[in-house]
Design an enzyme around this catalytic site. Structure first.
Site, short mmCIF file in Angstrom:
data_model
loop_
_atom_site.label_atom_id
_atom_site.label_comp_id
_atom_site.label_asym_id
_atom_site.label_seq_id
_atom_site.Cartn_x
_atom_site.Cartn_y
_atom_site.Cartn_z
N PRO A 148 0.63 -1.19 -0.12
CA PRO A 148 -0.11 -0.05 0.01
C PRO A 148 0.74 1.30 0.03
CG PRO A 148 0.04 -0.99 2.17
CD PRO A 148 0.79 -1.93 1.31
N CYS A 149 1.55 1.61 -1.11
CA CYS A 149 2.05 2.95 -1.28
C CYS A 149 1.43 4.09 -1.13
CB CYS A 149 3.30 2.66 -2.51
SG CYS A 149 2.20 2.58 -3.83
N HIS A 150 0.02 3.69 -1.22
CA HIS A 150 -0.96 5.03 -1.17
C HIS A 150 -0.90 5.53 0.23
CE1 HIS A 150 -3.34 1.37 -0.63
NE2 HIS A 150 -4.18 2.15 0.42
#
Length: 184
Positions: A148-150
């Site tokens: 989850p780089c968001h």
């Protein structure tokens, strides 16, 4: 089997419609290897060419392949709000070194509904002052959404960048309850 009696690398892919547009998912026998945003025909074709070059085999569309079918099921459940964590085998072969270390920490240490600053994440992997390097790792993430780089944001409260576009990042953070839903 190849001429040496070894199983050849097999790469399968499918496109799944999501709340942020079509995502292409690709998997090897090891696990999910790539997630690609905005998987229109031209984007998908470029991604498949890159995968073939990097993994040494032509990817085949096969949404029913077990690891891919499970990834599709979990991605759909995530976007429906019914899943808060992915439980999938991941193939990390498209990334190495510092970037892999950062992404593994992100995947295991930043749960649904939370965010972390670029600098804070750098500190977690023993590189205080490495916020820019963490930003580069996020940009190189071959498994966005699932890894989850968001959830990585600027320390001053800014949303930061995102390979899928800022609107997609806002939607993902709203889905997880970190940001309010857009009014329009």
């Amino acid at each position: 089997m190849d001429s040496h009696g070894q199983d050849e690398q097999r790469v399968v892919w499918a496109v799944v419609d999501t709340g942020i547009g079509p995502l292409m998912l690709a998997a090897t026998r090891e696990g999910l290897v790539n997630v690609v945003f905005h998987a229109s025909d031209p984007v998908r074709e470029r991604a498949l060419e890159r995968l073939a070059a990097r993994l040494g085999t032509e990817p085949a569309e096969d949404p029913d392949a077990p690891v891919l079918a499970e990834a599709i099921r979990q991605v759909k459940a995530y976007f429906a709000g019914d899943r808060h964590a992915f439980d999938l085998p991941l193939d990390w072969s498209l990334i190495s070194g510092f970037n892999r270390q950062v992404l593994r920490e992100l995947a295991s240490g930043v749960p649904y509904g939370t965010v972390v600053g670029y600098g804070d994440l750098a500190g977690r992997v023993g590189q205080p002052g490495g916020a820019q390097a963490v930003g580069a790792a996020m940009g190189a993430n071959p498994l966005p959404v699932v890894v989850p780089c968001h959830r990585v944001v600027e320390s001053d409260g800014g949303i930061g960048g995102f390979g899928g576009g800022l609107e997609a990042k806002r939607k993902l953070l709203a889905l997880e309850g970190v940001l309010p839903e857009p009014l329009f």
